[in-house]
Motif scaffolding. Structure first.
Motif, PDB file in Angstrom:
ATOM      1  N   ALA A 171      -2.089  -5.876  -8.900  1.00  0.00           N
ATOM      2  CA  ALA A 171      -3.553  -5.907  -8.742  1.00  0.00           C
ATOM      3  C   ALA A 171      -3.996  -6.072  -7.298  1.00  0.00           C
ATOM      4  CB  ALA A 171      -4.133  -7.029  -9.598  1.00  0.00           C
ATOM      5  N   GLN A 172      -3.166  -6.668  -6.454  1.00  0.00           N
ATOM      6  CA  GLN A 172      -3.541  -6.887  -5.056  1.00  0.00           C
ATOM      7  C   GLN A 172      -3.131  -5.736  -4.146  1.00  0.00           C
ATOM      8  OE1 GLN A 172      -5.506  -9.493  -4.424  1.00  0.00           O
ATOM      9  NE2 GLN A 172      -5.306  -9.818  -6.637  1.00  0.00           N
ATOM     10  N   GLY A 173      -2.393  -4.772  -4.682  1.00  0.00           N
ATOM     11  CA  GLY A 173      -1.961  -3.641  -3.880  1.00  0.00           C
ATOM     12  C   GLY A 173      -2.916  -2.472  -3.983  1.00  0.00           C
ATOM     13  N   ARG A 174      -2.585  -1.388  -3.307  1.00  0.00           N
ATOM     14  CA  ARG A 174      -3.404  -0.183  -3.338  1.00  0.00           C
ATOM     15  C   ARG A 174      -2.506   1.057  -3.337  1.00  0.00           C
ATOM     16  NH1 ARG A 174      -6.434  -3.291  -4.727  1.00  0.00           N
ATOM     17  NH2 ARG A 174      -8.552  -3.792  -4.001  1.00  0.00           N
ATOM     18  N   VAL A 175      -2.955   2.071  -4.078  1.00  0.00           N
ATOM     19  CA  VAL A 175      -2.301   3.379  -4.091  1.00  0.00           C
ATOM     20  C   VAL A 175      -3.365   4.419  -3.788  1.00  0.00           C
ATOM     21  CG1 VAL A 175      -1.073   5.098  -5.467  1.00  0.00           C
ATOM     22  CG2 VAL A 175      -0.553   2.654  -5.766  1.00  0.00           C
ATOM     23  N   VAL A 176      -3.113   5.261  -2.776  1.00  0.00           N
ATOM     24  CA  VAL A 176      -4.037   6.337  -2.423  1.00  0.00           C
ATOM     25  C   VAL A 176      -3.303   7.649  -2.658  1.00  0.00           C
ATOM     26  CG1 VAL A 176      -5.526   7.330  -0.659  1.00  0.00           C
ATOM     27  CG2 VAL A 176      -5.105   4.856  -0.680  1.00  0.00           C
ATOM     28  N   ALA A 177      -3.803   8.443  -3.607  1.00  0.00           N
ATOM     29  CA  ALA A 177      -3.129   9.675  -4.007  1.00  0.00           C
ATOM     30  C   ALA A 177      -3.979  10.884  -3.640  1.00  0.00           C
ATOM     31  CB  ALA A 177      -2.855   9.661  -5.508  1.00  0.00           C
ATOM     32  N   PHE A 178      -3.334  11.912  -3.086  1.00  0.00           N
ATOM     33  CA  PHE A 178      -3.998  13.156  -2.723  1.00  0.00           C
ATOM     34  C   PHE A 178      -3.386  14.303  -3.520  1.00  0.00           C
ATOM     35  CE2 PHE A 178      -4.187  10.398   1.000  1.00  0.00           C
ATOM     36  CZ  PHE A 178      -5.509  10.500   1.397  1.00  0.00           C
ATOM     37  N   VAL A 229       0.863  -1.187   0.000  1.00  0.00           N
ATOM     38  CA  VAL A 229       0.000   0.000   0.000  1.00  0.00           C
ATOM     39  C   VAL A 229       0.898   1.235   0.000  1.00  0.00           C
ATOM     40  CG1 VAL A 229      -1.729   1.323   1.270  1.00  0.00           C
ATOM     41  CG2 VAL A 229      -1.853  -1.191   1.225  1.00  0.00           C
ATOM     42  N   PHE A 230       0.676   2.118  -0.962  1.00  0.00           N
ATOM     43  CA  PHE A 230       1.473   3.330  -1.123  1.00  0.00           C
ATOM     44  C   PHE A 230       0.561   4.541  -1.000  1.00  0.00           C
ATOM     45  CE2 PHE A 230       3.242   6.631  -4.063  1.00  0.00           C
ATOM     46  CZ  PHE A 230       4.448   6.865  -3.410  1.00  0.00           C
ATOM     47  N   ILE A 231       0.946   5.511  -0.156  1.00  0.00           N
ATOM     48  CA  ILE A 231       0.187   6.744   0.028  1.00  0.00           C
ATOM     49  C   ILE A 231       0.994   7.891  -0.571  1.00  0.00           C
ATOM     50  CG2 ILE A 231      -1.024   8.226   1.654  1.00  0.00           C
ATOM     51  CD1 ILE A 231      -1.913   5.248   1.631  1.00  0.00           C
ATOM     52  N   ASP A 232       0.400   8.615  -1.510  1.00  0.00           N
ATOM     53  CA  ASP A 232       1.083   9.702  -2.213  1.00  0.00           C
ATOM     54  C   ASP A 232       0.409  11.019  -1.860  1.00  0.00           C
ATOM     55  OD1 ASP A 232       2.557  11.245  -3.897  1.00  0.00           O
ATOM     56  OD2 ASP A 232       2.132  10.107  -5.721  1.00  0.00           O
ATOM     57  N   VAL A 233       1.041  11.788  -0.977  1.00  0.00           N
ATOM     58  CA  VAL A 233       0.494  13.073  -0.533  1.00  0.00           C
ATOM     59  C   VAL A 233       1.172  14.176  -1.350  1.00  0.00           C
ATOM     60  CG1 VAL A 233       0.125  14.634   1.400  1.00  0.00           C
ATOM     61  CG2 VAL A 233       0.150  12.150   1.784  1.00  0.00           C
ATOM     62  N   GLY A 234       0.400  14.795  -2.230  1.00  0.00           N
ATOM     63  CA  GLY A 234       0.957  15.753  -3.177  1.00  0.00           C
ATOM     64  C   GLY A 234       1.375  15.015  -4.432  1.00  0.00           C
ATOM     65  N   ALA A 235       0.408  14.393  -5.106  1.00  0.00           N
ATOM     66  CA  ALA A 235       0.711  13.454  -6.198  1.00  0.00           C
ATOM     67  C   ALA A 235       0.994  14.128  -7.526  1.00  0.00           C
ATOM     68  CB  ALA A 235      -0.466  12.477  -6.363  1.00  0.00           C
ATOM     69  N   HIS A 236       0.668  15.406  -7.674  1.00  0.00           N
ATOM     70  CA  HIS A 236       0.850  16.143  -8.918  1.00  0.00           C
ATOM     71  C   HIS A 236       0.166  15.403 -10.066  1.00  0.00           C
ATOM     72  CE1 HIS A 236       3.266  18.493 -12.001  1.00  0.00           C
ATOM     73  NE2 HIS A 236       2.677  19.426 -11.276  1.00  0.00           N
ATOM     74  N   PHE A 237       0.854  15.188 -11.188  1.00  0.00           N
ATOM     75  CA  PHE A 237       0.230  14.520 -12.333  1.00  0.00           C
ATOM     76  C   PHE A 237       0.162  12.999 -12.160  1.00  0.00           C
ATOM     77  CE2 PHE A 237       1.926  18.160 -15.184  1.00  0.00           C
ATOM     78  CZ  PHE A 237       0.838  18.951 -14.864  1.00  0.00           C
ATOM     79  N   GLY A 238       0.807  12.472 -11.100  1.00  0.00           N
ATOM     80  CA  GLY A 238       0.673  11.050 -10.807  1.00  0.00           C
ATOM     81  C   GLY A 238       1.861  10.181 -11.141  1.00  0.00           C
ATOM     82  N   TYR A 239       3.034  10.790 -11.361  1.00  0.00           N
ATOM     83  CA  TYR A 239       4.213  10.000 -11.745  1.00  0.00           C
ATOM     84  C   TYR A 239       4.526   8.908 -10.727  1.00  0.00           C
ATOM     85  CZ  TYR A 239       9.215   9.029 -12.534  1.00  0.00           C
ATOM     86  OH  TYR A 239      10.428   8.418 -12.715  1.00  0.00           O
ATOM     87  N   PHE A 240       4.675   9.273  -9.454  1.00  0.00           N
ATOM     88  CA  PHE A 240       5.025   8.276  -8.448  1.00  0.00           C
ATOM     89  C   PHE A 240       3.842   7.363  -8.123  1.00  0.00           C
ATOM     90  CE2 PHE A 240       8.526  11.294  -7.466  1.00  0.00           C
ATOM     91  CZ  PHE A 240       9.585  10.407  -7.648  1.00  0.00           C
ATOM     92  N   ALA A 241       2.628   7.881  -8.225  1.00  0.00           N
ATOM     93  CA  ALA A 241       1.450   7.028  -8.013  1.00  0.00           C
ATOM     94  C   ALA A 241       1.380   5.944  -9.083  1.00  0.00           C
ATOM     95  CB  ALA A 241       0.180   7.872  -8.028  1.00  0.00           C
ATOM     96  N   LEU A 242       1.661   6.303 -10.327  1.00  0.00           N
ATOM     97  CA  LEU A 242       1.641   5.322 -11.415  1.00  0.00           C
ATOM     98  C   LEU A 242       2.774   4.304 -11.259  1.00  0.00           C
ATOM     99  CD1 LEU A 242       0.884   7.693 -14.432  1.00  0.00           C
ATOM    100  CD2 LEU A 242      -0.642   5.935 -13.508  1.00  0.00           C
ATOM    101  N   LEU A 243       3.956   4.784 -10.890  1.00  0.00           N
ATOM    102  CA  LEU A 243       5.071   3.863 -10.645  1.00  0.00           C
ATOM    103  C   LEU A 243       4.715   2.887  -9.531  1.00  0.00           C
ATOM    104  CD1 LEU A 243       7.979   2.819 -10.843  1.00  0.00           C
ATOM    105  CD2 LEU A 243       8.694   4.764  -9.414  1.00  0.00           C
ATOM    106  N   ALA A 244       4.138   3.402  -8.445  1.00  0.00           N
ATOM    107  CA  ALA A 244       3.757   2.540  -7.323  1.00  0.00           C
ATOM    108  C   ALA A 244       2.700   1.528  -7.744  1.00  0.00           C
ATOM    109  CB  ALA A 244       3.247   3.387  -6.158  1.00  0.00           C
ATOM    110  N   ALA A 245       1.723   1.960  -8.537  1.00  0.00           N
ATOM    111  CA  ALA A 245       0.676   1.047  -9.001  1.00  0.00           C
ATOM    112  C   ALA A 245       1.265  -0.091  -9.812  1.00  0.00           C
ATOM    113  CB  ALA A 245      -0.363   1.813  -9.819  1.00  0.00           C
ATOM    114  N   ARG A 246       2.242   0.234 -10.621  1.00  0.00           N
ATOM    115  CA  ARG A 246       2.926  -0.800 -11.426  1.00  0.00           C
ATOM    116  C   ARG A 246       3.649  -1.796 -10.526  1.00  0.00           C
ATOM    117  NH1 ARG A 246       5.359  -3.974 -14.127  1.00  0.00           N
ATOM    118  NH2 ARG A 246       6.423  -3.703 -16.133  1.00  0.00           N
ATOM    119  N   LEU A 247       4.188  -1.304  -9.397  1.00  0.00           N
ATOM    120  CA  LEU A 247       4.959  -2.165  -8.504  1.00  0.00           C
ATOM    121  C   LEU A 247       4.076  -3.020  -7.599  1.00  0.00           C
ATOM    122  CD1 LEU A 247       7.675   0.466  -7.517  1.00  0.00           C
ATOM    123  CD2 LEU A 247       8.087  -1.624  -8.842  1.00  0.00           C
TER     124      LEU A 247
END
Length: 303
Positions: free
Chosen positions: A119-126, A98-116
């Motif tokens: 399907a069983q993981g979660r990414v929560v972006a703010f 589970v990855f929490i992205d506070v200040g996700a901007h366009f989503g670069y790190f959120a997308l990288l985390a989702a790839r990592l």
């Protein structure tokens, strides 16, 4: 560890270190377009343009030029601290995490985390900026593991004032713009104030079954407020917390308080090595001086 992804990231690293001439030779059409757009069209029109690009980790992403030109040209964020942060995520985030992205901007790190995390993981972006969140939301729309929230994260649940800069400087969007007043670009790029709801991580995750493995905080000076609003979450769980820390010359009192609070919660500071490994770091100011930089990302680990 995903060695193929680390190998792909090496291309971003090489291009980041290369001369302008080398970058132009490697990607002539994109380079000429991106630089020409910034110098000619953006300078006079002050309007960005949406462009689709492929990230180094194989996920397409939309950016708004001239912001995130590095992602458009290289497939990744090219600053040394951001390359090392990407390596850290590749090392640490496993399938199902589970990855929490506070200040996700366009989503670069959120997308990288989702790839990592898969399907069983979660990414929560703010993301607090309305216009930036629209791009983030579109970027993660095809990835069901990602939740993208148009919310600020702070130490209280309330409506707050948030400041959005023109697209060239929108990575500086912030709750507090006083820190930028002396910057030359600020005089020509005044921000727009919007009202946005703020949440605390404590309240947001109070009734959630999600247990974060990594929390990345990139909020341009509001790091202390984010940590203050997450003390209960950090007491009952032990995620790695990654945040930017400024040197004393950049008036880092709030950053020092954030580090002190994290240490009171049982966390130890770590620098991020060139390969993404974590190295104990007892004196963050001394580290910045030794590296000849005025800011860097540090990871905090509960041991």
């Amino acid at each position: 560890m995903n060695t193929d992804m680390l190998y792909s990231l090496q291309r971003v690293e090489r291009l980041a270190a290369a001369s302008k001439l080398v970058r132009m030779v490697q990607m002539p059409v994109r380079y000429v377009y991106a630089i020409g757009f910034r110098i000619l069209r953006y300078r006079f029109g002050k309007r960005g343009v949406a462009k689709r690009t492929m990230t180094f980790f194989g996920v397409p992403m939309t950016v708004i030029l001239p912001a995130s030109t590095d992602i458009y040209l290289t497939g990744g964020k090219s600053h040394n601290s951001e390359i090392r942060l990407a390596k850290l995520l590749i090392r640490q985030l496993q399938a199902g995490a589970v990855f929490i992205d506070v200040g996700a901007h366009f989503g670069y790190f959120a997308l990288l985390a989702a790839r990592l995390v898969g399907a069983q993981g979660r990414v929560v972006a703010f993301e607090a900026s309305e216009t930036t969140h629209a791009v983030l939301s579109a970027n993660v729309a095809a990835m069901p593991v990602v939740q993208a929230h148009h919310l600020a994260v702070s130490n209280q649940q309330e409506m707050i004032s948030f400041y959005e800069f023109p697209v060239l400087y929108n990575e500086y969007n912030s709750l507090d713009v006083a820190q930028f007043i002396k910057e030359k670009w600020f005089q020509e790029s005044k921000p727009k104030r919007i009202d946005v709801p703020a949440v605390t991580l404590d309240n947001f995750f109070a009734s959630s079954t999600l247990v974060p493995d990594i929390i990345k905080i990139d909020v341009e000076g509001a790091e202390l407020k984010v940590i203050q609003g997450a003390t209960e979450l950090l007491r009952r769980t032990k995620p790695i917390v990654v945040l930017e820390y400024l040197s004393p010359e950049r008036h880092n009192q709030d950053h020092q308080q954030a580090v002190t609070l994290l240490r009171e919660l049982g966390y130890q500071a770590k620098s991020i090595a060139t390969d993404g490994a974590l190295v104990s770091c007892s004196d963050l100011n001394a580290y910045l001086y030794a590296q000849h930089v005025d800011s860097d990302n540090f990871a905090f680990v509960k041991e």
